[in-house]
Design a protein around this motif. Structure first.
Motif, PDB file in Angstrom:
ATOM      1  N   ASP A 101      12.750 -45.400  64.105  1.00 33.12           N
ATOM      2  CA  ASP A 101      13.911 -46.007  63.453  1.00 33.12           C
ATOM      3  C   ASP A 101      13.605 -47.405  62.931  1.00 33.12           C
ATOM      4  O   ASP A 101      14.244 -47.864  61.985  1.00 33.12           O
ATOM      5  N   GLU A 102      12.673 -48.077  63.569  1.00 32.52           N
ATOM      6  CA  GLU A 102      12.292 -49.416  63.130  1.00 32.52           C
ATOM      7  C   GLU A 102      10.923 -49.741  63.699  1.00 32.52           C
ATOM      8  O   GLU A 102      10.440 -49.085  64.597  1.00 32.52           O
ATOM      9  N   GLY A 103      10.323 -50.777  63.138  1.00 36.86           N
ATOM     10  CA  GLY A 103       9.035 -51.221  63.650  1.00 36.86           C
ATOM     11  C   GLY A 103       8.034 -51.483  62.549  1.00 36.86           C
ATOM     12  O   GLY A 103       8.386 -51.534  61.368  1.00 36.86           O
ATOM     13  N   VAL A 104       6.782 -51.647  62.960  1.00 37.19           N
ATOM     14  CA  VAL A 104       5.688 -51.865  62.020  1.00 37.19           C
ATOM     15  C   VAL A 104       5.687 -50.721  61.019  1.00 37.19           C
ATOM     16  O   VAL A 104       5.709 -49.551  61.409  1.00 37.19           O
ATOM     17  N   SER A 105       5.724 -51.050  59.754  1.00 36.34           N
ATOM     18  CA  SER A 105       5.748 -50.088  58.632  1.00 36.34           C
ATOM     19  C   SER A 105       7.092 -49.382  58.455  1.00 36.34           C
ATOM     20  O   SER A 105       7.235 -48.578  57.553  1.00 36.34           O
ATOM     21  N   PHE A 106       8.069 -49.655  59.323  1.00 35.02           N
ATOM     22  CA  PHE A 106       9.372 -49.008  59.217  1.00 35.02           C
ATOM     23  C   PHE A 106      10.499 -50.005  58.981  1.00 35.02           C
ATOM     24  O   PHE A 106      11.620 -49.610  58.697  1.00 35.02           O
TER      25      PHE A 106
END
Length: 161
Positions: A72-77
């Motif tokens: 749902d979120e994070g590095v590359s997201f």
């Protein structure tokens, strides 16, 4: 009591190919987040720069795309709770490290890898703990002036609990 949204993370180290144990952990977190209407966060644990493998992060992300595990979120997201690379969070952590030092809950250790290896050779089953730290170079055994000078001289150190 207010309900809090579930947030779980998967934080691999970019040191090579994705391990099946890591896939299992990410899958469990993915299923848990989905079951509880929460979020799965992709964070990169890149603080061990000696073991960094170029391209490993992209490989890990591609592996999850292939597996169908969606973050749902994070590095590359993306997301609004970054940065998502541990190395980019150092400034955030410094204030908390200082709080621990100020409260006497942590100390500064200047032990080199060579000094630690020498202790391992000297003491059978050496463990760096409350018994052996008094034998090492740290802010618990050195005068405050020496600690300040070592830091000012740029000597490498770690903060230990």
């Amino acid at each position: 009591m207010s309900e809090r949204r579930v947030r779980v993370r998967f934080a691999p180290s970019p040191t090579g190919a994705l391990h099946i144990g890591g896939v299992r952990t990410a899958l469990y977190n993915y299923l848990f987040a989905r079951q509880h209407g929460g979020d799965l966060v992709f964070r990169i644990e890149d603080t061990d720069s000696n073991r960094f493998v170029p391209g490993a992060e992209a490989y890990i992300i591609e592996s999850f795309k292939w597996l169908g595990i969606k973050f749902d979120e994070g590095v590359s997201f993306g997301g609004d709770k970054g940065p998502y690379r541990q190395s980019e969070r150092r400034e955030i952590y410094k204030q908390y490290v200082q709080q621990l030092l100020d409260a006497g809950k942590a100390y500064i250790a200047f032990d080199t890898p060579e000094e630690l290896e020498a202790k391992r050779q000297e003491i059978q089953n050496f463990q760096y703990d409350c018994h052996t730290r008094s034998l090492m170079r740290n802010s618990l055994t050195l005068p405050k002036e020496n600690v300040e000078q070592l830091i000012a001289d740029g000597k490498q150190y770690v903060v230990r609990f």
